[in-house]
Motif scaffolding. Structure first.
Motif, PDB file in Angstrom:
ATOM      1  N   ALA A 243     -54.018 -18.465 -27.892  1.00  0.00           N
ATOM      2  CA  ALA A 243     -55.274 -18.808 -28.566  1.00  0.00           C
ATOM      3  C   ALA A 243     -55.562 -17.810 -29.681  1.00  0.00           C
ATOM      4  CB  ALA A 243     -56.424 -18.844 -27.568  1.00  0.00           C
ATOM      5  N   CYS A 244     -55.534 -16.503 -29.350  1.00  0.00           N
ATOM      6  CA  CYS A 244     -55.880 -15.483 -30.344  1.00  0.00           C
ATOM      7  C   CYS A 244     -54.673 -14.696 -30.836  1.00  0.00           C
ATOM      8  CB  CYS A 244     -56.924 -14.523 -29.781  1.00  0.00           C
ATOM      9  SG  CYS A 244     -56.344 -13.515 -28.394  1.00  0.00           S
ATOM     10  N   ARG A 245     -53.488 -14.935 -30.261  1.00  0.00           N
ATOM     11  CA  ARG A 245     -52.244 -14.286 -30.676  1.00  0.00           C
ATOM     12  C   ARG A 245     -52.268 -12.780 -30.433  1.00  0.00           C
ATOM     13  NH1 ARG A 245     -49.056 -18.370 -30.683  1.00  0.00           N
ATOM     14  NH2 ARG A 245     -47.499 -17.089 -31.765  1.00  0.00           N
ATOM     15  N   ARG A 246     -52.978 -12.342 -29.385  1.00  0.00           N
ATOM     16  CA  ARG A 246     -53.033 -10.933 -29.042  1.00  0.00           C
ATOM     17  C   ARG A 246     -52.207 -10.675 -27.780  1.00  0.00           C
ATOM     18  NH1 ARG A 246     -54.561 -10.967 -33.549  1.00  0.00           N
ATOM     19  NH2 ARG A 246     -56.422  -9.985 -34.423  1.00  0.00           N
ATOM     20  N   PRO A 247     -51.588  -9.484 -27.683  1.00  0.00           N
ATOM     21  CA  PRO A 247     -50.788  -9.167 -26.503  1.00  0.00           C
ATOM     22  C   PRO A 247     -51.648  -8.809 -25.302  1.00  0.00           C
ATOM     23  CG  PRO A 247     -50.810  -7.305 -28.015  1.00  0.00           C
ATOM     24  CD  PRO A 247     -51.539  -8.413 -28.707  1.00  0.00           C
ATOM     25  N   LEU A 248     -51.187  -9.191 -24.124  1.00  0.00           N
ATOM     26  CA  LEU A 248     -51.924  -8.958 -22.890  1.00  0.00           C
ATOM     27  C   LEU A 248     -51.025  -8.307 -21.854  1.00  0.00           C
ATOM     28  CD1 LEU A 248     -53.593 -12.481 -22.605  1.00  0.00           C
ATOM     29  CD2 LEU A 248     -54.673 -10.396 -23.492  1.00  0.00           C
ATOM     30  N   ARG A 253     -53.817 -11.184 -16.911  1.00  0.00           N
ATOM     31  CA  ARG A 253     -53.637 -12.563 -16.456  1.00  0.00           C
ATOM     32  C   ARG A 253     -54.264 -12.810 -15.093  1.00  0.00           C
ATOM     33  NH1 ARG A 253     -47.323 -12.958 -17.207  1.00  0.00           N
ATOM     34  NH2 ARG A 253     -47.510 -10.701 -17.413  1.00  0.00           N
ATOM     35  N   GLU A 254     -54.769 -11.753 -14.468  1.00  0.00           N
ATOM     36  CA  GLU A 254     -55.446 -11.888 -13.180  1.00  0.00           C
ATOM     37  C   GLU A 254     -56.959 -12.031 -13.356  1.00  0.00           C
ATOM     38  OE1 GLU A 254     -53.621 -12.171 -10.493  1.00  0.00           O
ATOM     39  OE2 GLU A 254     -51.819 -11.851 -11.724  1.00  0.00           O
ATOM     40  N   ARG A 255     -57.434 -11.888 -14.583  1.00  0.00           N
ATOM     41  CA  ARG A 255     -58.868 -11.953 -14.852  1.00  0.00           C
ATOM     42  C   ARG A 255     -59.351 -13.409 -14.906  1.00  0.00           C
ATOM     43  NH1 ARG A 255     -61.103  -7.300 -17.775  1.00  0.00           N
ATOM     44  NH2 ARG A 255     -62.452  -8.831 -18.802  1.00  0.00           N
ATOM     45  N   PRO A 256     -60.603 -13.657 -14.586  1.00  0.00           N
ATOM     46  CA  PRO A 256     -61.114 -15.039 -14.590  1.00  0.00           C
ATOM     47  C   PRO A 256     -61.187 -15.668 -15.981  1.00  0.00           C
ATOM     48  CG  PRO A 256     -62.887 -13.465 -14.180  1.00  0.00           C
ATOM     49  CD  PRO A 256     -61.600 -12.703 -14.083  1.00  0.00           C
ATOM     50  N   CYS A 267     -60.565 -13.023 -26.365  1.00  0.00           N
ATOM     51  CA  CYS A 267     -61.086 -14.116 -27.204  1.00  0.00           C
ATOM     52  C   CYS A 267     -62.002 -15.080 -26.467  1.00  0.00           C
ATOM     53  CB  CYS A 267     -59.928 -14.881 -27.843  1.00  0.00           C
ATOM     54  SG  CYS A 267     -58.880 -15.812 -26.688  1.00  0.00           S
ATOM     55  N   ILE A 268     -62.381 -14.756 -25.224  1.00  0.00           N
ATOM     56  CA  ILE A 268     -63.168 -15.701 -24.439  1.00  0.00           C
ATOM     57  C   ILE A 268     -64.488 -16.044 -25.124  1.00  0.00           C
ATOM     58  CG2 ILE A 268     -64.217 -13.866 -23.072  1.00  0.00           C
ATOM     59  CD1 ILE A 268     -63.251 -17.413 -21.863  1.00  0.00           C
ATOM     60  N   ASP A 272     -65.329 -22.064 -29.107  1.00  0.00           N
ATOM     61  CA  ASP A 272     -66.217 -22.930 -28.337  1.00  0.00           C
ATOM     62  C   ASP A 272     -65.393 -23.901 -27.493  1.00  0.00           C
ATOM     63  OD1 ASP A 272     -65.327 -24.957 -30.054  1.00  0.00           O
ATOM     64  OD2 ASP A 272     -67.117 -24.864 -31.323  1.00  0.00           O
ATOM     65  N   GLU A 273     -66.090 -24.740 -26.753  1.00  0.00           N
ATOM     66  CA  GLU A 273     -65.398 -25.635 -25.817  1.00  0.00           C
ATOM     67  C   GLU A 273     -64.521 -26.647 -26.554  1.00  0.00           C
ATOM     68  OE1 GLU A 273     -63.838 -26.823 -22.420  1.00  0.00           O
ATOM     69  OE2 GLU A 273     -65.174 -25.102 -22.685  1.00  0.00           O
ATOM     70  N   ALA A 274     -64.922 -27.075 -27.743  1.00  0.00           N
ATOM     71  CA  ALA A 274     -64.090 -28.001 -28.519  1.00  0.00           C
ATOM     72  C   ALA A 274     -62.769 -27.336 -28.897  1.00  0.00           C
ATOM     73  CB  ALA A 274     -64.829 -28.454 -29.772  1.00  0.00           C
ATOM     74  N   ASP A 275     -62.823 -26.064 -29.290  1.00  0.00           N
ATOM     75  CA  ASP A 275     -61.599 -25.327 -29.593  1.00  0.00           C
ATOM     76  C   ASP A 275     -60.712 -25.238 -28.360  1.00  0.00           C
ATOM     77  OD1 ASP A 275     -62.222 -24.711 -32.282  1.00  0.00           O
ATOM     78  OD2 ASP A 275     -63.474 -23.041 -31.639  1.00  0.00           O
ATOM     79  N   ARG A 276     -61.337 -24.879 -27.230  1.00  0.00           N
ATOM     80  CA  ARG A 276     -60.540 -24.697 -26.013  1.00  0.00           C
ATOM     81  C   ARG A 276     -59.911 -25.994 -25.544  1.00  0.00           C
ATOM     82  NH1 ARG A 276     -64.364 -20.458 -25.055  1.00  0.00           N
ATOM     83  NH2 ARG A 276     -65.910 -21.859 -24.135  1.00  0.00           N
ATOM     84  N   GLU A 277     -60.580 -27.119 -25.746  1.00  0.00           N
ATOM     85  CA  GLU A 277     -59.975 -28.395 -25.368  1.00  0.00           C
ATOM     86  C   GLU A 277     -58.777 -28.700 -26.272  1.00  0.00           C
ATOM     87  OE1 GLU A 277     -58.807 -31.358 -23.295  1.00  0.00           O
ATOM     88  OE2 GLU A 277     -60.464 -30.058 -22.658  1.00  0.00           O
TER      89      GLU A 277
END
Length: 299
Positions: A243-248, A253-256, A267-268, A272-277
């Protein structure tokens, strides 16, 4: 085994557009993928493929006047880290807003074997000239992080901080060395005499300096599917948020707020929800491509 070659060289290219087509045809014909940037100031790229095919592309570049001494940092992967080949024409091969001109003086080089001495010198300030998201997953202990979102922000950061660093030797480092060439050239042009940079960048240091002697902490971000590497240039375990092209890091990956390809802790609150869909639909297409044994260009 896939060969990965990262390379750059500053040299005047009078007609980058004339080189683009032949280079792309050669690389595509040999199954080479990755990214190559061509500009009047030189060439910059990371490509991957069979060893002989990668070398053929490098040899073609070396036929150009000024690129005869082009060298590459070579590593290996079990799978192809790129989805396609991109050969692009740019104003600069690394964007700082100031093209490097022939004859511009750069900082003095320090070999990886001698870099620890530079970092331990109390009269030296080490500056990480990479982007903030790269620095966040790893850097040299004690180095200054300018907190820049893009390399083009560095000249302004330097202008704001030059006075407090006066009288110090400046030591710069970046992933492979290319950003150091430009940033040290900027300082030299502004009258800073004592400026050095790490030859071959962080990648060369991680390749040559034993982990037991290393002052590096964390992973080094790379611009391919490995995401990050550590000592010996082995993958360091980070993944990319598509989504944001950032390293994790694995713990992210265990976070909600983690949803693969849709959101992460960084990037949470950005989309918005339209982007996430829309991102979820892209992930569905990626999974379908994987199921067919292929690769979706968005993944």
């Amino acid at each position: 085994m896939i060969t990965i070659a990262a390379f750059y060289r500053f040299a005047p290219l009078p007609d980058p557009a004339a080189l683009r087509g032949p280079l792309a045809r050669l690389a595509c014909g040999r199954g080479v993928k990755g990214s190559i940037l061509l500009a009047p100031e030189g060439v910059n790229g990371t490509i991957a493929g069979e060893a002989a095919a990668v070398e053929a592309v490098l040899d073609r570049l070396r036929e150009e006047p000024g690129l005869e001494a082009l060298s590459a940092k070579v590593s290996h992967a079990d799978a192809m880290p790129f989805g396609k080949l991109k050969v692009r024409l740019k104003r600069e091969i690394v964007t700082m807003g100031r093209p490097l001109a022939p004859g511009d003086a750069v900082g003095d080089y320090v070999d990886p074997a001698d870099w620890n001495d530079v970092l331990r010198d109390p009269d030296t300030v080490a500056i990480d000239v990479r982007n903030d998201y790269e620095v966040a997953i790893g850097s040299f202990a004690g180095a200054v992080d300018p907190g820049t979102a893009a390399f083009g922000d560095f000249p302004d950061w330097w202008a704001e901080n030059r006075a407090r660093l006066a009288g110090k030797r400046i030591a710069m480092f970046c992933t492979g060395g290319i950003r150091c060439e430009k940033s040290t050239a900027l300082l030299r042009a502004e009258g800073v005499a004592d400026v050095v940079h790490l030859r071959g960048g962080i990648l060369k240091y991680l390749e040559e300096v034993p982990e037991t002697e290393s002052l590096w902490r964390g992973g080094c971000f790379v611009f391919d599917d490995r995401v990050s590497v550590g000592h010996g240039l082995t993958p360091a375990g980070h993944v990319l948020c598509h989504a944001c092209r950032r390293p994790l890091a694995p713990a992210d990956r265990e976070r909600p707020d983690w949803e693969e390809g849709v959101s992460c802790r960084r990037c949470i609150g950005t989309y918005d929800e339209a982007d996430r869909e829309r991102f979820r639909e892209r992930m569905r297409q990626i999974e379908l491509a994987r199921a067919r044994g292929g690769r979706h260009l968005g993944g």
